[in-house]
Scaffold this motif. Structure first.
Motif, PDB file in Angstrom:
ATOM      1  N   SER A   1       7.812   8.632  -4.370  1.00  0.00           N
ATOM      2  CA  SER A   1       7.365   8.484  -2.985  1.00  0.00           C
ATOM      3  C   SER A   1       7.042   9.835  -2.352  1.00  0.00           C
ATOM      4  O   SER A   1       6.518   9.889  -1.252  1.00  0.00           O
ATOM      5  CB  SER A   1       8.442   7.766  -2.164  1.00  0.00           C
ATOM      6  OG  SER A   1       9.642   8.506  -2.159  1.00  0.00           O
ATOM      7  N   ILE A   2       7.357  10.939  -3.041  1.00  0.00           N
ATOM      8  CA  ILE A   2       6.998  12.277  -2.565  1.00  0.00           C
ATOM      9  C   ILE A   2       5.586  12.576  -3.051  1.00  0.00           C
ATOM     10  O   ILE A   2       5.357  12.841  -4.233  1.00  0.00           O
ATOM     11  CB  ILE A   2       7.985  13.346  -3.061  1.00  0.00           C
ATOM     12  CG1 ILE A   2       9.410  13.012  -2.637  1.00  0.00           C
ATOM     13  CG2 ILE A   2       7.580  14.722  -2.550  1.00  0.00           C
ATOM     14  CD1 ILE A   2      10.451  13.986  -3.157  1.00  0.00           C
ATOM     15  N   THR A   3       4.625  12.508  -2.169  1.00  0.00           N
ATOM     16  CA  THR A   3       3.230  12.721  -2.572  1.00  0.00           C
ATOM     17  C   THR A   3       2.879  14.193  -2.708  1.00  0.00           C
ATOM     18  O   THR A   3       2.006  14.553  -3.503  1.00  0.00           O
ATOM     19  CB  THR A   3       2.281  12.067  -1.553  1.00  0.00           C
ATOM     20  OG1 THR A   3       2.539  12.620  -0.249  1.00  0.00           O
ATOM     21  CG2 THR A   3       2.498  10.556  -1.509  1.00  0.00           C
ATOM     22  N   SER A   4       3.551  15.069  -1.962  1.00  0.00           N
ATOM     23  CA  SER A   4       3.292  16.502  -2.091  1.00  0.00           C
ATOM     24  C   SER A   4       4.475  17.294  -1.551  1.00  0.00           C
ATOM     25  O   SER A   4       5.166  16.864  -0.629  1.00  0.00           O
ATOM     26  CB  SER A   4       2.019  16.912  -1.359  1.00  0.00           C
ATOM     27  OG  SER A   4       2.155  16.764   0.036  1.00  0.00           O
ATOM     28  N   LEU A   5       4.698  18.463  -2.156  1.00  0.00           N
ATOM     29  CA  LEU A   5       5.730  19.407  -1.730  1.00  0.00           C
ATOM     30  C   LEU A   5       5.110  20.797  -1.822  1.00  0.00           C
ATOM     31  O   LEU A   5       4.587  21.181  -2.869  1.00  0.00           O
ATOM     32  CB  LEU A   5       6.969  19.312  -2.624  1.00  0.00           C
ATOM     33  CG  LEU A   5       8.113  20.275  -2.312  1.00  0.00           C
ATOM     34  CD1 LEU A   5       8.775  19.929  -0.985  1.00  0.00           C
ATOM     35  CD2 LEU A   5       9.152  20.260  -3.434  1.00  0.00           C
ATOM     36  N   SER A   6       5.136  21.563  -0.741  1.00  0.00           N
ATOM     37  CA  SER A   6       4.482  22.868  -0.733  1.00  0.00           C
ATOM     38  C   SER A   6       5.277  23.868   0.081  1.00  0.00           C
ATOM     39  O   SER A   6       6.085  23.508   0.945  1.00  0.00           O
ATOM     40  CB  SER A   6       3.058  22.759  -0.179  1.00  0.00           C
ATOM     41  OG  SER A   6       3.070  22.289   1.152  1.00  0.00           O
ATOM     42  N   ILE A   7       5.033  25.158  -0.202  1.00  0.00           N
ATOM     43  CA  ILE A   7       5.640  26.273   0.531  1.00  0.00           C
ATOM     44  C   ILE A   7       4.509  27.077   1.153  1.00  0.00           C
ATOM     45  O   ILE A   7       3.572  27.483   0.455  1.00  0.00           O
ATOM     46  CB  ILE A   7       6.469  27.176  -0.396  1.00  0.00           C
ATOM     47  CG1 ILE A   7       7.537  26.372  -1.136  1.00  0.00           C
ATOM     48  CG2 ILE A   7       7.108  28.320   0.389  1.00  0.00           C
ATOM     49  CD1 ILE A   7       8.257  27.176  -2.199  1.00  0.00           C
ATOM     50  N   VAL A   8       4.585  27.323   2.442  1.00  0.00           N
ATOM     51  CA  VAL A   8       3.608  28.159   3.132  1.00  0.00           C
ATOM     52  C   VAL A   8       4.354  29.346   3.727  1.00  0.00           C
ATOM     53  O   VAL A   8       5.269  29.183   4.542  1.00  0.00           O
ATOM     54  CB  VAL A   8       2.874  27.382   4.238  1.00  0.00           C
ATOM     55  CG1 VAL A   8       1.928  28.313   4.995  1.00  0.00           C
ATOM     56  CG2 VAL A   8       2.088  26.218   3.633  1.00  0.00           C
ATOM     57  N   LEU A   9       3.981  30.551   3.302  1.00  0.00           N
ATOM     58  CA  LEU A   9       4.634  31.771   3.755  1.00  0.00           C
ATOM     59  C   LEU A   9       3.773  32.473   4.785  1.00  0.00           C
ATOM     60  O   LEU A   9       2.544  32.340   4.812  1.00  0.00           O
ATOM     61  CB  LEU A   9       4.900  32.714   2.577  1.00  0.00           C
ATOM     62  CG  LEU A   9       5.758  32.161   1.446  1.00  0.00           C
ATOM     63  CD1 LEU A   9       5.870  33.185   0.334  1.00  0.00           C
ATOM     64  CD2 LEU A   9       7.146  31.770   1.954  1.00  0.00           C
ATOM     65  N   GLN A  10       4.425  33.260   5.637  1.00  0.00           N
ATOM     66  CA  GLN A  10       3.699  34.112   6.566  1.00  0.00           C
ATOM     67  C   GLN A  10       3.224  35.371   5.853  1.00  0.00           C
ATOM     68  O   GLN A  10       3.502  35.597   4.677  1.00  0.00           O
ATOM     69  CB  GLN A  10       4.576  34.471   7.763  1.00  0.00           C
ATOM     70  CG  GLN A  10       4.996  33.277   8.608  1.00  0.00           C
ATOM     71  CD  GLN A  10       5.861  33.675   9.776  1.00  0.00           C
ATOM     72  OE1 GLN A  10       6.026  34.844  10.077  1.00  0.00           O
ATOM     73  NE2 GLN A  10       6.432  32.677  10.446  1.00  0.00           N
ATOM     74  N   HIS A  11       2.514  36.229   6.612  1.00  0.00           N
ATOM     75  CA  HIS A  11       1.921  37.455   6.053  1.00  0.00           C
ATOM     76  C   HIS A  11       0.937  37.120   4.963  1.00  0.00           C
ATOM     77  O   HIS A  11       0.963  37.685   3.871  1.00  0.00           O
ATOM     78  CB  HIS A  11       2.997  38.400   5.506  1.00  0.00           C
ATOM     79  CG  HIS A  11       3.658  39.213   6.560  1.00  0.00           C
ATOM     80  ND1 HIS A  11       4.545  40.223   6.271  1.00  0.00           N
ATOM     81  CD2 HIS A  11       3.582  39.167   7.899  1.00  0.00           C
ATOM     82  CE1 HIS A  11       4.976  40.753   7.400  1.00  0.00           C
ATOM     83  NE2 HIS A  11       4.401  40.127   8.394  1.00  0.00           N
ATOM     84  N   ASP A  12       0.045  36.203   5.223  1.00  0.00           N
ATOM     85  CA  ASP A  12      -0.962  35.811   4.257  1.00  0.00           C
ATOM     86  C   ASP A  12      -2.200  36.666   4.459  1.00  0.00           C
ATOM     87  O   ASP A  12      -2.910  36.542   5.449  1.00  0.00           O
ATOM     88  CB  ASP A  12      -1.313  34.335   4.436  1.00  0.00           C
ATOM     89  CG  ASP A  12      -2.240  33.839   3.338  1.00  0.00           C
ATOM     90  OD1 ASP A  12      -2.562  34.646   2.462  1.00  0.00           O
ATOM     91  OD2 ASP A  12      -2.622  32.665   3.369  1.00  0.00           O
ATOM     92  N   ILE A  13      -2.466  37.595   3.522  1.00  0.00           N
ATOM     93  CA  ILE A  13      -3.641  38.457   3.590  1.00  0.00           C
ATOM     94  C   ILE A  13      -4.513  38.138   2.380  1.00  0.00           C
ATOM     95  O   ILE A  13      -4.134  38.398   1.247  1.00  0.00           O
ATOM     96  CB  ILE A  13      -3.263  39.950   3.574  1.00  0.00           C
ATOM     97  CG1 ILE A  13      -2.432  40.285   4.800  1.00  0.00           C
ATOM     98  CG2 ILE A  13      -4.505  40.810   3.528  1.00  0.00           C
ATOM     99  CD1 ILE A  13      -2.081  41.734   4.881  1.00  0.00           C
ATOM    100  N   ASP A  14      -5.687  37.564   2.626  1.00  0.00           N
ATOM    101  CA  ASP A  14      -6.575  37.184   1.542  1.00  0.00           C
ATOM    102  C   ASP A  14      -5.847  36.353   0.493  1.00  0.00           C
ATOM    103  O   ASP A  14      -5.997  36.549  -0.715  1.00  0.00           O
ATOM    104  CB  ASP A  14      -7.196  38.435   0.880  1.00  0.00           C
ATOM    105  CG  ASP A  14      -8.069  39.208   1.839  1.00  0.00           C
ATOM    106  OD1 ASP A  14      -8.636  38.573   2.752  1.00  0.00           O
ATOM    107  OD2 ASP A  14      -8.171  40.428   1.688  1.00  0.00           O
ATOM    108  N   GLU A  15      -5.005  35.433   0.993  1.00  0.00           N
ATOM    109  CA  GLU A  15      -4.234  34.533   0.144  1.00  0.00           C
ATOM    110  C   GLU A  15      -3.272  35.286  -0.775  1.00  0.00           C
ATOM    111  O   GLU A  15      -2.895  34.798  -1.828  1.00  0.00           O
ATOM    112  CB  GLU A  15      -5.172  33.645  -0.678  1.00  0.00           C
ATOM    113  CG  GLU A  15      -6.056  32.756   0.185  1.00  0.00           C
ATOM    114  CD  GLU A  15      -6.969  31.868  -0.638  1.00  0.00           C
ATOM    115  OE1 GLU A  15      -6.960  32.011  -1.870  1.00  0.00           O
ATOM    116  OE2 GLU A  15      -7.667  31.037  -0.045  1.00  0.00           O
TER     117      GLU A  15
END
Length: 395
Positions: free
Chosen positions: A3-17
Motif C-alpha cells: 500500500s506504500i506507493t512511494s517513499l522519498s527523501i528531499v534534502l535542503q541545499h539543493d544546488i543543481d540537484e
C-alpha cells in the motif's frame, strides 16, 4: 501489493540537484510517504552512512583493498515495534521532517579511479503488514573547506630556458608563466599570464595550462598513484623560429566540486594538486613546468541562521559510533548514563535506546559555516576583470 506507493527523501541545499554540505553542518529534509489506502505503520527509520573504499590490481595480479567507515548513524522517525498499536495513517501523502548534524571529523566526498568516499541517507518504512515495506536512498555531497596556507595567496611565477637541438644547430626556448595566486577555492577562476619565445629550430605546436589532481590510494601496506586533469586551457597554434606567443589574463577555472588538498580524515586516500604548464613541439618533444597548488577555503562564509534552533533537541537526535563520556558546558557529565547529575537532568540523556552514547563533535551556533557555494557575492571591492588575450609576437 504494498500500500506504500512511494517513499522519498528531499534534502535542503539543493544546488543543481547536488546536495552539498559542510562537516558540522545541519542536514535538514523531509521524508515523504504516499499511501494507496489507510495503512498501519510500525516503523520509519533513517540511516546516514558514509564509507571510503579503495581497490586496485597490482602488477602481481593481486587485488589490494581497504575500507573505512566515517558515519553509521540511525534514527527512528516512527517506532511502534514494542507497542500494541501501530501508527494509523490515512490514504494520501504524509510528511516527516528530519534533522541531522554531520560530525566535524569526516572527509570530503571523492570519486576516483581506484577509490571513493561516499555519503548516503536511507529511509525505510515498515508496515504492520509485511508487504507494506519500502526503502529509499538519497546520496549527498560533503565538501570540507580547509584553510589554505598564506603562501598560497601569493603570486606564483615559473621560468624556463631550454636549449633545443635541430639539425646541426642549437636554439633556445624561453618560457615565463605567472599565476595570480598559488591556491584557490572550488568554483573560482585562477588567472595566468604566459609568454613564449621560440629561438630554436623547432616549431611549437601547442601550449597547455592545467590543474592536476594527484591521488595516492593506500591498502594493505601498498600504494598506487593516479593523476587526472581537473581543469585545463589549451592553445594549439604553430609558433616557428623567431616568433613568440603571449597569454594575457587567461582564466583557468577551478571546478566547484573538487575536494580540498590532502583529503583530511581519510587515511586510505590522499590528494595533492599541482599547476602544470606544457609546451609541445615538433618531433614529439615537450617542455613541462610544474609547481604545487593548494585547494582550500576562503576566509568567510555563511552564518548559521538565527531563526533556526540548533540546540540540545536537535543534537540528541542522532548518534555516531563510539561510547565515551561527554562533558557538557555546565560541567555535568554525560555519555555513559551513570552520572547522578545526568540522571537528574533528562535533557542531557543522549542515548534514547540507540545503544550509542557519543554525539558528533558539534559546531557552536555562533560559529560560521564556511560554505563558498552558498555565500552571497560581495559587491565591495569588485574588480574589473579584463578580457582574455592570446596573440602571436615577433622576436
Amino acid at each position: 501489493m504494498s500500500s506504500i506507493t512511494s517513499l522519498s527523501i528531499v534534502l535542503q541545499h539543493d544546488i543543481d540537484e547536488q546536495y552539498q554540505y559542510q562537516p558540522g553542518e545541519i542536514i535538514r529534509g523531509t521524508i515523504y510517504i504516499n499511501l494507496a489506502k489507510p495503512t498501519a505503520i510500525r516503523e520509519i527509520t533513517v540511516k546516514v552512512y558514509s564509507e571510503g573504499n579503495v581497490s586496485w590490481k597490482g602488477q602481481d595480479e593481486q587485488v589490494y583493498q581497504a575500507q573505512e567507515i566515517y558515519v553509521d548513524s540511525s534514527k527512528a522517525i516512527v517506532d511502534t515495534t514494542y507497542d500494541l498499536e501501530p501508527l494509523q495513517l490515512p490514504q494520501g501523502r504524509h510528511e516527516f521532517p528530519l534533522d541531522y548534524i554531520l560530525p566535524e571529523n569526516v572527509p570530503s566526498s571523492y570519486i576516483g579511479k581506484y577509490g571513493n568516499v561516499t555519503y548516503t541517507m536511507r529511509a525505510t518504512a515498515v508496515g504492520a503488514n509485511s508487504r507494506d515495506t519500502a526503502i529509499s536512498s538519497e546520496p549527498f555531497l560533503v565538501l570540507r573547506r580547509q584553510h589554505i596556507p598564506a603562501i598560497a595567496q601569493q603570486p606564483l611565477a615559473m621560468t624556463a630556458s631550454r636549449r633545443m637541438p635541430c639539425a646541426c644547430s642549437f636554439g633556445t626556448l624561453d618560457i615565463r608563466v605567472t599565476l595570480d595566486r598559488a591556491g584557490g577555492v572550488p568554483g573560482e577562476d585562477i588567472f595566468l599570464q604566459a609568454e613564449l619565445k621560440n629561438q630554436s629550430g623547432r616549431t611549437v605546436t601547442a601550449m597547455q595550462a592545467s590543474l592536476v589532481m594527484t591521488t595516492v590510494f593506500r591498502a594493505q601496506s601498498r600504494s598506487t598513484e593516479f593523476r587526472q586533469i581537473v581543469s585545463k586551457k589549451r592553445d594549439e597554434m604553430d609558433v616557428a623560429k623567431g616568433e613568440g606567443r603571449r597569454w594575457t589574463h587567461v582564466r583557468l577555472p577551478l571546478p566547484p566540486y573538487v575536494p580540498e588538498s590532502k583529503l583530511e580524515f581519510c587515511d586510505i586516500i590522499e590528494l595533492d594538486y599541482l599547476f602544470q604548464f606544457r609546451v609541445e613541439m615538433t618531433g614529439g618533444s615537450e617542455v613541462r613546468l610544474e609547481a604545487p597548488f593548494w585547494v582550500g577555503a576562503q576566509p568567510q562564509g555563511l552564518e548559521v541562521p538565527n531563526s533556526e534552533h540548533v540546540g540540545m533537541k536537535i543534537h540528541k537526535q542522532w548518534t555516531v559510533r563510539g561510547s565515551q563520556a561527554l562533558l557538557f558546558p555546565d560541567g555535568e557529565a554525560g555519555g555513559d548514563g551513570s552520572s547522578s547529575a545526568q540522571q537528574q537532568n533528562p535533557a542531557h540523556d543522549y542515548d534514547e535506546g540507540w545503544g550509542v552514547n557519543l554525539v558528533p563533535e558539534l559546531r557552536n551556533e555562533s560559529e560560521v559555516v564556511t560554505n563558498p557555494l552558498f555565500q552571497q557575492q560581495q559587491t565591495k571591492g569588485a574588480r574589473d576583470i579584463p578580457e582574455e588575450l592570446l596573440e602571436n609576437t615577433k622576436l
